[in-house]
Scaffold this active site. Structure first.
Site, PDB file in Angstrom:
ATOM      1  N   SER A  36       0.833  -1.175  -0.111  1.00  0.00           N
ATOM      2  CA  SER A  36      -0.067  -0.177   0.147  1.00  0.00           C
ATOM      3  C   SER A  36       0.797   1.333  -0.145  1.00  0.00           C
ATOM      4  CB  SER A  36      -0.849  -0.091   1.388  1.00  0.00           C
ATOM      5  OG  SER A  36      -0.159  -0.102   2.233  1.00  0.00           O
ATOM      6  N   ASP A  58       6.478  -3.023  11.032  1.00  0.00           N
ATOM      7  CA  ASP A  58       6.132  -4.382  10.325  1.00  0.00           C
ATOM      8  C   ASP A  58       5.758  -5.120  11.510  1.00  0.00           C
ATOM      9  OD1 ASP A  58       6.572  -7.238   9.714  1.00  0.00           O
ATOM     10  OD2 ASP A  58       7.763  -6.304   7.955  1.00  0.00           O
ATOM     11  N   GLY A  82      -1.585  -8.480   6.292  1.00  0.00           N
ATOM     12  CA  GLY A  82      -0.983  -9.847   5.873  1.00  0.00           C
ATOM     13  C   GLY A  82      -0.806  -9.891   4.458  1.00  0.00           C
ATOM     14  N   LEU A  83      -0.232 -11.174   4.230  1.00  0.00           N
ATOM     15  CA  LEU A  83       0.085 -11.080   2.600  1.00  0.00           C
ATOM     16  C   LEU A  83      -1.187 -12.190   2.144  1.00  0.00           C
ATOM     17  CD1 LEU A  83       3.827 -12.299   2.631  1.00  0.00           C
ATOM     18  CD2 LEU A  83       2.805  -9.987   2.278  1.00  0.00           C
ATOM     19  N   ASN A  99       4.917 -14.205   7.815  1.00  0.00           N
ATOM     20  CA  ASN A  99       4.394 -12.949   7.786  1.00  0.00           C
ATOM     21  C   ASN A  99       2.880 -12.935   8.356  1.00  0.00           C
ATOM     22  OD1 ASN A  99       4.701  -9.851   6.568  1.00  0.00           O
ATOM     23  ND2 ASN A  99       2.703 -10.515   6.256  1.00  0.00           N
ATOM     24  N   SER A 124     -11.148 -15.605   5.834  1.00  0.00           N
ATOM     25  CA  SER A 124     -11.481 -15.692   4.396  1.00  0.00           C
ATOM     26  C   SER A 124     -12.287 -16.981   4.491  1.00  0.00           C
ATOM     27  CB  SER A 124     -10.290 -15.812   3.631  1.00  0.00           C
ATOM     28  OG  SER A 124     -10.323 -16.317   2.255  1.00  0.00           O
ATOM     29  N   TYR A 150      -1.641 -19.803   1.898  1.00  0.00           N
ATOM     30  CA  TYR A 150      -2.471 -18.591   2.500  1.00  0.00           C
ATOM     31  C   TYR A 150      -3.485 -19.129   3.191  1.00  0.00           C
ATOM     32  CZ  TYR A 150      -5.804 -14.713   1.956  1.00  0.00           C
ATOM     33  OH  TYR A 150      -6.771 -13.788   2.603  1.00  0.00           O
ATOM     34  N   LYS A 154      -4.665 -18.480   7.389  1.00  0.00           N
ATOM     35  CA  LYS A 154      -6.143 -18.032   8.014  1.00  0.00           C
ATOM     36  C   LYS A 154      -6.633 -18.916   8.917  1.00  0.00           C
ATOM     37  CE  LYS A 154      -6.081 -14.213   5.798  1.00  0.00           C
ATOM     38  NZ  LYS A 154      -5.845 -12.764   6.666  1.00  0.00           N
ATOM     39  N   GLY A 293      -6.797 -25.303  -8.784  1.00  0.00           N
ATOM     40  CA  GLY A 293      -7.391 -25.045  -7.394  1.00  0.00           C
ATOM     41  C   GLY A 293      -8.754 -24.291  -7.580  1.00  0.00           C
TER      42      GLY A 293
HETATM   43  P1  NAD Z   1      -3.840  -5.435   1.172  1.00  0.00           P
HETATM   44  O1  NAD Z   1      -2.609  -5.935   0.766  1.00  0.00           O
HETATM   45  O2  NAD Z   1      -4.642  -4.288   0.483  1.00  0.00           O
HETATM   46  O3  NAD Z   1      -3.564  -4.913   2.857  1.00  0.00           O
HETATM   47  C1  NAD Z   1      -2.933  -5.666   3.542  1.00  0.00           C
HETATM   48  C2  NAD Z   1      -1.917  -4.479   4.233  1.00  0.00           C
HETATM   49  O4  NAD Z   1      -1.113  -5.225   5.200  1.00  0.00           O
HETATM   50  C3  NAD Z   1      -1.171  -3.587   3.151  1.00  0.00           C
HETATM   51  O5  NAD Z   1      -1.383  -2.706   3.291  1.00  0.00           O
HETATM   52  C4  NAD Z   1       0.390  -4.337   3.573  1.00  0.00           C
HETATM   53  O6  NAD Z   1       1.385  -3.256   3.396  1.00  0.00           O
HETATM   54  C5  NAD Z   1       0.167  -4.755   5.088  1.00  0.00           C
HETATM   55  N1  NAD Z   1       1.079  -5.628   5.746  1.00  0.00           N
HETATM   56  C6  NAD Z   1       1.333  -6.857   5.140  1.00  0.00           C
HETATM   57  N2  NAD Z   1       2.132  -7.423   5.859  1.00  0.00           N
HETATM   58  C7  NAD Z   1       2.485  -6.595   6.988  1.00  0.00           C
HETATM   59  C8  NAD Z   1       3.422  -6.613   8.111  1.00  0.00           C
HETATM   60  N3  NAD Z   1       4.110  -7.839   8.409  1.00  0.00           N
HETATM   61  N4  NAD Z   1       3.291  -5.486   9.000  1.00  0.00           N
HETATM   62  C9  NAD Z   1       2.591  -4.386   8.784  1.00  0.00           C
HETATM   63  N5  NAD Z   1       1.848  -4.320   7.505  1.00  0.00           N
HETATM   64  C10 NAD Z   1       1.753  -5.471   6.831  1.00  0.00           C
HETATM   65  O7  NAD Z   1      -5.126  -6.495   1.334  1.00  0.00           O
HETATM   66  P2  NAD Z   1      -6.661  -6.463   1.515  1.00  0.00           P
HETATM   67  O8  NAD Z   1      -7.297  -7.048   0.338  1.00  0.00           O
HETATM   68  O9  NAD Z   1      -6.866  -5.185   2.053  1.00  0.00           O
HETATM   69  O10 NAD Z   1      -6.880  -7.529   2.504  1.00  0.00           O
HETATM   70  C11 NAD Z   1      -6.921  -7.205   4.011  1.00  0.00           C
HETATM   71  C12 NAD Z   1      -7.052  -8.344   4.781  1.00  0.00           C
HETATM   72  O11 NAD Z   1      -8.185  -9.251   4.484  1.00  0.00           O
HETATM   73  C13 NAD Z   1      -5.852  -9.422   4.538  1.00  0.00           C
HETATM   74  O12 NAD Z   1      -5.603 -10.087   5.890  1.00  0.00           O
HETATM   75  C14 NAD Z   1      -6.510 -10.225   3.720  1.00  0.00           C
HETATM   76  O13 NAD Z   1      -5.894 -11.744   3.826  1.00  0.00           O
HETATM   77  C15 NAD Z   1      -7.906 -10.465   3.978  1.00  0.00           C
HETATM   78  N6  NAD Z   1      -8.818 -10.884   2.778  1.00  0.00           N
HETATM   79  C16 NAD Z   1      -8.688 -10.255   1.553  1.00  0.00           C
HETATM   80  C17 NAD Z   1      -9.570 -10.717   0.801  1.00  0.00           C
HETATM   81  C18 NAD Z   1      -9.504 -10.004  -0.633  1.00  0.00           C
HETATM   82  O14 NAD Z   1      -9.769 -10.489  -1.681  1.00  0.00           O
HETATM   83  N7  NAD Z   1      -8.870  -8.662  -0.703  1.00  0.00           N
HETATM   84  C19 NAD Z   1     -10.535 -11.642   0.994  1.00  0.00           C
HETATM   85  C20 NAD Z   1     -10.418 -12.214   2.173  1.00  0.00           C
HETATM   86  C21 NAD Z   1      -9.609 -12.043   3.143  1.00  0.00           C
END
Ligand code: NAD
Ligand code: UDP
Length: 336
Positions: A36, A58, A82-83, A99, A124, A150, A154, A293
């Site tokens: 981001s 982090d 999260g990733l 992570n 998720s 991944y 979760k 998958g």
């Molecule tokens: P995103 O990648 O836009 O946001 C996640 C943020 O976490 C990012 O800004 C990233 O920089 C930060 N981040 C990652 N690792 C970090 C760390 N070690 N320390 C600090 N910051 C860290 O993702 P999103 O789409 O906004 O998703 C948010 C959450 O929702 C995630 O946990 C994701 O797994 C979950 N989720 C997302 C979806 C989807 O399709 N977008 C679906 C189900 C669940």
């Protein structure tokens, strides 16, 4: 009430921060900016009049994290960080476990140390894996047929949260299982803008619309669905953001689990059609081989969230496409 939002500059986190501030919460954001941009903070200020305090930290850095808790008196945490790239997690499983799971251990340890006991976690629908029926209910067994590291992160984080809440009766945990988030803020100023190569359908649709890639590859049209393409439950990100406020308002001792979805299934071709209709231009696309998958169909049973959290989706696919196109035009320079 003062909330720490991890991952708050990310896609779902930033939309949730806007809703939180508008509802009167005090918000601090923690993010390492891996996926981001810092400029999101200015956008949040433009939308709400408030620039939340930002910690570029982090979560894997336990010492820096303790520093954040030391200086603030948080009432609750919403944990988005999260990733999230399913394919990448297959190639780099340890990075994902370190992570996502490692970070959450640090976070929970800090919460315990500093007496913060309320947490809402981004899980998720992937934790359900393959089930006998495509409409997923919270009571279904999870973790049997998860298809990626991944997804397992979760699942393990969910288990960890449940175990912590069992061991410490002060904890109030809400696990939110998202279906497929799409769309953007109606202002057109905030939307999904991942660093690097996208993974999900809508970021690819957006790249085709902006001309960065010539056409959308649709992964298979020979699935046992009405038009042969896969069906998913797409939820507008603003509805999803509001689900977090509902969850915060209904936190209680122990662990609660809720699906956040619309309860409706939409095919990939229907998404292409809806986007083309709103933009007034056919989105270039081609059918390619299935992606390994992929399940043919899954969608939420959202009735538990509606009953217990007093929350349900208010926006549909056409709203999500309109807001995505508005975001592309206003914030990413797309011309239609
Ligand atoms: P995103 O990648 O836009 O946001 C996640 C943020 O976490 C990012 O800004 C990233 O920089 C930060 N981040 C990652 N690792 C970090 C760390 N070690 N320390 C600090 N910051 C860290 O993702 P999103 O789409 O906004 O998703 C948010 C959450 O929702 C995630 O946990 C994701 O797994 C979950 N989720 C997302 C979806 C989807 O399709 N977008 C679906 C189900 C669940
Ligand atoms: N999809 C597609 N082309 C893409 C990306 C995704 O056809 O470039 C399809 C994918 O096969 C699935 C749907 O779009 O049927 C949603 O995919 P996404 O990765 O966004 O979500 P998930 O499959 O994890 O629910």
């Amino acid at each position: 009430m003062k909330i720490l939002v991890t991952g708050g500059t990310g896609y779902i986190g930033s939309h949730t921060v806007v809703e939180l501030i508008e509802a009167g919460y005090e918000v601090e954001i923690l993010d390492n900016l891996y996926n981001s941009q810092k400029s999101v903070l200015d956008t949040i200020e433009e939308l709400t009049g408030v620039k939340p305090k930002f910690h570029e930290v982090d979560l894997r850095d336990a010492e820096a994290l303790a520093g954040v808790f030391q200086d603030s008196n948080f009432d609750a945490v919403i944990h988005f960080a999260g990733l999230k790239a399913v394919g990448e997690s297959v190639e780099k499983p340890l990075e994902y476990y370190e992570n996502n799971v490692g970070s959450t251990i640090n976070l929970l340890e800090c919460m315990q140390e500093f007496g913060v006991h309320k947490i809402v976690f981004s899980s998720s629908a992937t934790v359900y894996g393959e089930q006998d029926t495509p409409q997923y209910v919270e009571t279904m067994t999870t973790g049997v047929t998860i298809s990626s590291p991944y997804g397992w992160t979760k699942y393990f984080i969910e288990r960890m949260l449940m175990d912590v809440a069992k061991s410490d009766p002060d904890f109030e945990v809400t696990i939110l299982r998202y279906f497929n988030p799409v769309g953007a803020h109606p202002s057109g100023l905030l939307g999904e803008n991942p660093n690097g190569k996208p993974n999900n359908l809508m970021p690819f649709v957006m790249k085709v619309a902006t001309g960065e890639i010539p056409e959308l590859s649709i992964f298979g049209n020979d699935y046992p669905t009405p038009d042969g393409t896969c069906l998913r439950d797409y939820i507008h990100v603003v509805d999803l953001a509001k689900g977090h406020l509902a969850a915060l308002n209904h936190l209680q001792k122990g662990t609660q689990v809720y699906n956040l979805g619309s309860g409706k299934a939409t095919s990939v071709l229907e998404i292409v059609k809806a986007f083309s209709e709103v933009s007034g231009r056919l989105l270039p696309h081609k059918i390619v081989a299935r992606r390994a998958g992929d399940l043919p169909e899954f969608f939420a049973d959202p009735s538990k969230a509606e009953r217990d959290l007093d929350w349900k989706t208010e926006l549909g696919i056409a709203d999500a496409m309109r807001d995505t196109i508005n975001y592309l035009q206003k914030s990413r320079g797309m011309e239609i």
